[in-house]
Design an enzyme around this catalytic site. Structure first.
Site, PDB file in Angstrom:
ATOM      1  N   ASN A 175     -10.525  -0.821   1.077  1.00 24.66           N
ATOM      2  CA  ASN A 175      -8.440  -0.024   0.845  1.00 24.66           C
ATOM      3  C   ASN A 175      -8.817  -0.285  -0.312  1.00 24.66           C
ATOM      4  O   ASN A 175      -8.739  -1.549  -1.058  1.00 24.66           O
ATOM      5  CB  ASN A 175      -7.495  -1.286   2.231  1.00 24.66           C
ATOM      6  CG  ASN A 175      -7.132  -0.797   1.766  1.00 24.66           C
ATOM      7  OD1 ASN A 175      -6.218  -0.276   0.939  1.00 24.66           O
ATOM      8  ND2 ASN A 175      -6.465  -1.644   3.135  1.00 24.66           N
TER       9      ASN A 175
ATOM     10  N   CYS B 291       0.744  -0.820  -0.025  1.00 25.44           N
ATOM     11  CA  CYS B 291      -0.079  -0.457   0.147  1.00 25.44           C
ATOM     12  C   CYS B 291       0.985   1.541   0.121  1.00 25.44           C
ATOM     13  O   CYS B 291       0.880   2.508  -0.246  1.00 25.44           O
ATOM     14  CB  CYS B 291      -0.738  -0.191   1.644  1.00 25.44           C
ATOM     15  SG  CYS B 291      -1.676  -1.347   1.400  1.00 25.44           S
TER      16      CYS B 291
ATOM     17  N   HIS C  23      -3.519   7.279   3.874  1.00 21.82           N
ATOM     18  CA  HIS C  23      -3.944   6.267   2.995  1.00 21.82           C
ATOM     19  C   HIS C  23      -5.543   5.493   3.690  1.00 21.82           C
ATOM     20  O   HIS C  23      -5.521   6.107   4.733  1.00 21.82           O
ATOM     21  CB  HIS C  23      -3.064   5.022   3.485  1.00 21.82           C
ATOM     22  CG  HIS C  23      -3.581   2.991   3.711  1.00 21.82           C
ATOM     23  ND1 HIS C  23      -3.980   3.497   2.145  1.00 21.82           N
ATOM     24  CD2 HIS C  23      -3.215   2.576   3.661  1.00 21.82           C
ATOM     25  CE1 HIS C  23      -4.069   1.671   2.168  1.00 21.82           C
ATOM     26  NE2 HIS C  23      -3.992   1.245   3.309  1.00 21.82           N
TER      27      HIS C  23
HETATM   28  O1  UT7 Z   1      -3.660  -1.519   3.710  1.00 16.20           O
HETATM   29  C1  UT7 Z   1      -2.790  -2.013   4.677  1.00 16.20           C
HETATM   30  C2  UT7 Z   1      -3.799  -1.704   6.310  1.00 16.20           C
HETATM   31  N1  UT7 Z   1      -4.021  -2.700   6.653  1.00 16.20           N
HETATM   32  C3  UT7 Z   1      -5.734  -2.415   8.191  1.00 16.20           C
HETATM   33  O2  UT7 Z   1      -5.121  -1.209   8.007  1.00 16.20           O
HETATM   34  C4  UT7 Z   1      -6.066  -2.454   8.519  1.00 16.20           C
HETATM   35  C5  UT7 Z   1      -5.859  -2.591   9.323  1.00 16.20           C
HETATM   36  N2  UT7 Z   1      -7.304  -3.316  10.989  1.00 16.20           N
HETATM   37  C6  UT7 Z   1      -8.550  -3.138  10.926  1.00 16.20           C
HETATM   38  O3  UT7 Z   1      -8.581  -1.972   9.866  1.00 16.20           O
HETATM   39  C7  UT7 Z   1      -9.337  -3.260  11.818  1.00 16.20           C
HETATM   40  O4  UT7 Z   1      -8.123  -4.503  12.863  1.00 16.20           O
HETATM   41  C8  UT7 Z   1     -10.146  -4.841  11.698  1.00 16.20           C
HETATM   42  C9  UT7 Z   1     -11.127  -3.763  10.796  1.00 16.20           C
HETATM   43  C10 UT7 Z   1      -9.361  -5.270   9.949  1.00 16.20           C
HETATM   44  C11 UT7 Z   1     -10.814  -5.022  12.140  1.00 16.20           C
HETATM   45  O5  UT7 Z   1     -11.387  -4.732  13.455  1.00 16.20           O
HETATM   46  P1  UT7 Z   1     -11.317  -4.908  15.182  1.00 16.20           P
HETATM   47  O6  UT7 Z   1     -11.728  -4.271  15.988  1.00 16.20           O
HETATM   48  O7  UT7 Z   1      -9.450  -4.727  15.306  1.00 16.20           O
HETATM   49  O8  UT7 Z   1     -12.229  -5.938  14.906  1.00 16.20           O
HETATM   50  P2  UT7 Z   1     -11.212  -7.417  15.654  1.00 16.20           P
HETATM   51  O9  UT7 Z   1      -9.757  -8.464  14.709  1.00 16.20           O
HETATM   52  O10 UT7 Z   1     -11.036  -6.875  17.385  1.00 16.20           O
HETATM   53  O11 UT7 Z   1     -12.658  -8.520  15.486  1.00 16.20           O
HETATM   54  C12 UT7 Z   1     -13.899  -8.760  16.480  1.00 16.20           C
HETATM   55  C13 UT7 Z   1     -14.744  -9.594  16.015  1.00 16.20           C
HETATM   56  C14 UT7 Z   1     -14.253 -10.610  16.028  1.00 16.20           C
HETATM   57  O12 UT7 Z   1     -15.231 -11.726  17.199  1.00 16.20           O
HETATM   58  P3  UT7 Z   1     -14.840 -11.675  18.202  1.00 16.20           P
HETATM   59  O13 UT7 Z   1     -13.474 -13.172  17.888  1.00 16.20           O
HETATM   60  O14 UT7 Z   1     -14.919 -10.946  18.421  1.00 16.20           O
HETATM   61  O15 UT7 Z   1     -15.661 -13.108  18.368  1.00 16.20           O
HETATM   62  C15 UT7 Z   1     -14.196 -11.309  14.240  1.00 16.20           C
HETATM   63  O16 UT7 Z   1     -14.313 -12.562  14.031  1.00 16.20           O
HETATM   64  O17 UT7 Z   1     -15.266  -9.285  15.250  1.00 16.20           O
HETATM   65  C16 UT7 Z   1     -15.995 -10.484  14.056  1.00 16.20           C
HETATM   66  N3  UT7 Z   1     -15.348 -10.230  12.753  1.00 16.20           N
HETATM   67  C17 UT7 Z   1     -16.123  -9.742  12.229  1.00 16.20           C
HETATM   68  N4  UT7 Z   1     -17.539  -9.764  12.410  1.00 16.20           N
HETATM   69  C18 UT7 Z   1     -18.576  -9.037  11.036  1.00 16.20           C
HETATM   70  C19 UT7 Z   1     -14.299  -9.431  11.709  1.00 16.20           C
HETATM   71  N5  UT7 Z   1     -15.233  -8.808  10.623  1.00 16.20           N
HETATM   72  C20 UT7 Z   1     -15.823  -9.607  10.598  1.00 16.20           C
HETATM   73  C21 UT7 Z   1     -16.886  -8.882   9.480  1.00 16.20           C
HETATM   74  N6  UT7 Z   1     -18.744  -8.624  10.453  1.00 16.20           N
HETATM   75  N7  UT7 Z   1     -16.655  -8.580   8.887  1.00 16.20           N
END
Ligand code: UT7
Length: 330
Positions: A287, A115, A257
């Site tokens: 993204n 990216c 970004h």
């Molecule tokens: O281009 C390169 C740069 N990329 C980035 O900068 C991305 C950086 N990361 C992020 O933007 C975030 O970490 C995410 C958007 C990917 C995830 O957000 P988060 O607040 O960190 O969520 P999490 O990983 O803590 O997940 C929380 C929960 C999980 O469930 P449990 O384990 O708490 O039961 C996931 O399974 O949300 C669940 N989950 C979803 N639920 C519904 C993950 N994806 C989804 C989804 N829909 N699409």
């Protein structure tokens, strides 16, 4: 014959026509519009058609940038394409674009910095121009990430989209600002495991087993990536300001970004700037990898978010890890 500086002569972008909303994704996966919107800010993304390649998106963006610059494809000396989703390993997507737009005298190559690649390319083209080696460069960020995601993995597939942005760089124009004031790029390969596509290369070639494990798609440790992105982009913004002796209040528009609005929120907090200073279009496109900052720059420019003599801060982060920033006195 070295120019005194480097100006952006034109910007362009191109998005595929097909819109995929969060509601569309709800139909194929266990997810909700509410989760995606509240955790990322993304409402919809664009998806390239079958037969519409990364090079097609890049070529369309390049044509728009050339048109705005008033430069013909035949005058371009260098084409750099930042992409993590090239048409193929080789020839480079840059060479494919060279042929599509008819930039016959240009040298062309791809930049692999995920990216962050668009600002890596910007820095390299800038130094080629100030060094006197070339006059006009086409810097393109182009991605078809819809072809790289695992459409059964809700942790990643909701985040990414397709698109391309481009700019034409050349010797500084009279009557405009100073041009590119600073560019910087950095990497930390120790964190290569938190975001990437592990398979499909020579290390884990496509075998039936690797394919069944979907190793040829994007894998990401979301929380770790989030933390690294906030730190790296905050520090890269501060570095760029320090190098130029500017303060954040001198900056008219920040183009980051476009990965997650909560990342931007955290950076705005740390830089102590209102969020309105950031140009965001991630709600519409998600993204788009190396294309994200390029598309945002074009849209911000064309919509009048900044003009001549305004200072624009660009800051990016990606797999590698890689990060980069730039300040342009437009
Ligand atoms: O281009 C390169 C740069 N990329 C980035 O900068 C991305 C950086 N990361 C992020 O933007 C975030 O970490 C995410 C958007 C990917 C995830 O957000 P988060 O607040 O960190 O969520 P999490 O990983 O803590 O997940 C929380 C929960 C999980 O469930 P449990 O384990 O708490 O039961 C996931 O399974 O949300 C669940 N989950 C979803 N639920 C519904 C993950 N994806 C989804 C989804 N829909 N699409």
């Amino acid at each position: 014959n070295r120019p005194s500086g480097v100006s952006v002569l034109g910007t362009g972008s191109h998005l595929p026509a097909r819109v995929m909303t969060n509601a569309d994704i709800e139909k194929i996966l266990e997810t909700t519009d509410q989760w995606i919107t509240s955790r990322t800010g993304i409402r919809e993304r664009r998806i390239a058609a079958e037969g519409e390649h990364t090079s097609d998106l890049g070529a369309a963006a390049a044509r728009r940038a050339l048109e705005q610059a008033g430069i013909s494809a035949g005058e371009v000396d260098l084409i750099l394409v930042a992409t993590a989703s090239p048409d193929m390993f080789f020839p480079s997507t840059a060479c494919v674009i060279q042929s599509l737009i008819g930039a016959r005298k240009a040298a062309a190559m791809d930049i692999s910095a995920a990216c962050s690649g668009f600002l890596y390319a910007l820095e390299m083209a800038r130094h080629m121009i100030t060094g006197g080696a070339i006059r006009y460069a086409l810097v393109i960020g182009a991605e078809k990430l819809s072809a790289m995601v695992d459409w059964s993995d809700r942790n990643t597939c909701v985040l990414f989209g397709d698109g391309a942005g481009a700019l034409v760089l050349g010797p500084r124009l009279e009557g405009r600002g100073e041009g590119i004031l600073t560019t910087l790029m950095a990497s930390d390969g120790d964190f290569g495991n938190i975001l990437g596509v592990p398979g499909g290369g020579t290390r884990l070639p496509i075998t039936r087993e690797n394919f069944d494990q979907r190793l040829n798609t994007i894998k990401m440790l979301g929380k770790e990536t989030f933390k690294q992105a906030v730190n790296a982009m905050t520090n890269a913004s501060i570095d760029a300001l320090e190098r130029t002796g500017l303060s954040i209040s001198d900056i008219t528009c920040i183009i980051p970004h476009q990965a997650n609005f909560r990342i931007i929120d955290a950076i705005a907090d740390r830089l102590k700037v209102p969020e309105e200073k950031f140009f965001l279009n991630l709600a519409l496109y998600g993204n788009t990898g190396a294309a994200a900052v390029a598309i945002a720059l074009d849209e911000a420019h064309r919509s009048g978010r900044f003009g001549s003599h305004d200072k624009v801060l660009l800051v990016v982060f990606g797999s590698g890890l890689t990060w980069a920033s730039a300040i342009i006195d437009w």
